[in-house]
Design a protein around this motif. Structure first.
Motif, PDB file in Angstrom:
ATOM      1  N   ALA A  88       7.043  -6.509 -25.678  1.00 25.04           N
ATOM      2  CA  ALA A  88       7.511  -6.903 -24.104  1.00 25.04           C
ATOM      3  C   ALA A  88       8.534  -6.762 -23.292  1.00 25.04           C
ATOM      4  N   VAL A  89       9.863  -6.179 -24.683  1.00 27.33           N
ATOM      5  CA  VAL A  89      10.974  -6.343 -24.670  1.00 27.33           C
ATOM      6  C   VAL A  89      10.948  -4.363 -24.469  1.00 27.33           C
ATOM      7  N   GLY A  90      10.125  -4.207 -25.074  1.00 23.89           N
ATOM      8  CA  GLY A  90      10.123  -2.425 -24.846  1.00 23.89           C
ATOM      9  C   GLY A  90       9.636  -2.253 -24.062  1.00 23.89           C
ATOM     10  N   ALA A 131      12.415  -2.610 -20.905  1.00 23.96           N
ATOM     11  CA  ALA A 131      13.308  -1.228 -21.419  1.00 23.96           C
ATOM     12  C   ALA A 131      12.824   0.019 -20.822  1.00 23.96           C
ATOM     13  N   LEU A 132      11.859   0.014 -21.035  1.00 25.70           N
ATOM     14  CA  LEU A 132      11.202   1.150 -20.699  1.00 25.70           C
ATOM     15  C   LEU A 132      11.687   1.471 -18.833  1.00 25.70           C
ATOM     16  N   LEU A 133      10.593   0.212 -18.373  1.00 23.66           N
ATOM     17  CA  LEU A 133      10.872   0.320 -16.878  1.00 23.66           C
ATOM     18  C   LEU A 133      12.341  -0.249 -16.038  1.00 23.66           C
ATOM     19  N   MET A 134      13.417  -0.091 -17.383  1.00 21.53           N
ATOM     20  CA  MET A 134      14.565  -0.107 -16.418  1.00 21.53           C
ATOM     21  C   MET A 134      15.193   1.092 -16.344  1.00 21.53           C
ATOM     22  N   SER A 135      15.022   1.790 -17.669  1.00 19.28           N
ATOM     23  CA  SER A 135      15.296   2.782 -17.456  1.00 19.28           C
ATOM     24  C   SER A 135      14.393   4.019 -16.317  1.00 19.28           C
TER      25      SER A 135
END
Length: 219
Positions: A157-159, A162-166
């Motif tokens: 979930a954290v990954g 982080a991908l979406l925010m990037s």
């Protein structure tokens, strides 16, 4: 019962040794005192053997609820490296040996008490033929696999976050860059088909020829 005890007490040592040596119901015991205690190792002597026979009599009493005494624990084939064979005789019939299976159950039931008496463990006080006592299985309030599953799901979930925010951040920077170029293009104004930016802005370009004419006119 009293007659049996008296008979056991006065049982000739050679007869007791023969009962032990010739029996198939005996267990060999091996102690590794030096390995377990190192410099604090104690010497194995008659007093220690008396303690061993006492603990075995206790184990048999606890298992069967019968009156066993140290005289019911016969020892033979002892060596200086602290190993020996023992058998257990009946409290009622001194020349009758207790079956090996019953002795094994008694030892298993009281093994931790026997170990503690000699400051040893299953690895350093061995009853050959009797498997070590297994520790009770550890129980958890939450299953270990569930904890691992939760950790893995959390990491995934954290990954993803982080991908979406990037991705969002990259898109935002791209839009801002495009907006900046558009504003720069709008700032270039054209008059008479000529780009003002190339003429130095709305104020035009200072013509040196007219400057010279003005100077001569003043003269």
């Amino acid at each position: 019962m009293l007659a049996g005890v008296l008979l056991l007490i006065f049982l000739p040592p050679l007869v007791a040794k023969d009962l032990c040596k010739d029996s198939q119901d005996g267990f060999k015991v091996r102690l590794s005192i030096k390995t377990a205690l190192g410099d604090d190792a104690y010497e194995w002597n008659e007093s220690e053997m008396f303690l061993f026979r006492s603990t075995l009599a206790y184990a048999m009493r606890k298992q069967t609820n019968q009156t066993y005494n140290i005289a019911n624990i016969l020892v033979c084939n002892d060596t200086q490296r602290v190993s020996f064979v023992f058998v257990v005789t009946s409290p009622d019939v001194p020349d009758q040996l207790i079956p090996k299976e019953q002795v094994e159950q008694a030892v298993k039931k009281s093994k931790h008490r026997i170990n503690n008496a000699f400051l040893l463990s299953d690895m350093t006080l061995e009853f050959l033929g009797i498997p070590p006592t297994l520790a009770a299985p550890i129980t958890y309030d939450t299953e270990p696999w569930l904890i691992v599953f939760g950790v893995v799901i959390g990491a995934v979930a954290v990954g993803i976050i982080a991908l979406l925010m990037s991705t969002v951040s990259k898109k935002r920077r791209a839009k801002e860059k495009a907006a900046g170029l558009s504003e720069a293009d709008e700032g270039i104004v054209k008059e008479n088909g000529t780009t003002l930016s190339s003429l130095g802005g709305k104020e035009g370009v200072y013509n040196q020829a007219f400057s010279n004419d003005d100077r001569f006119t003043e003269l």
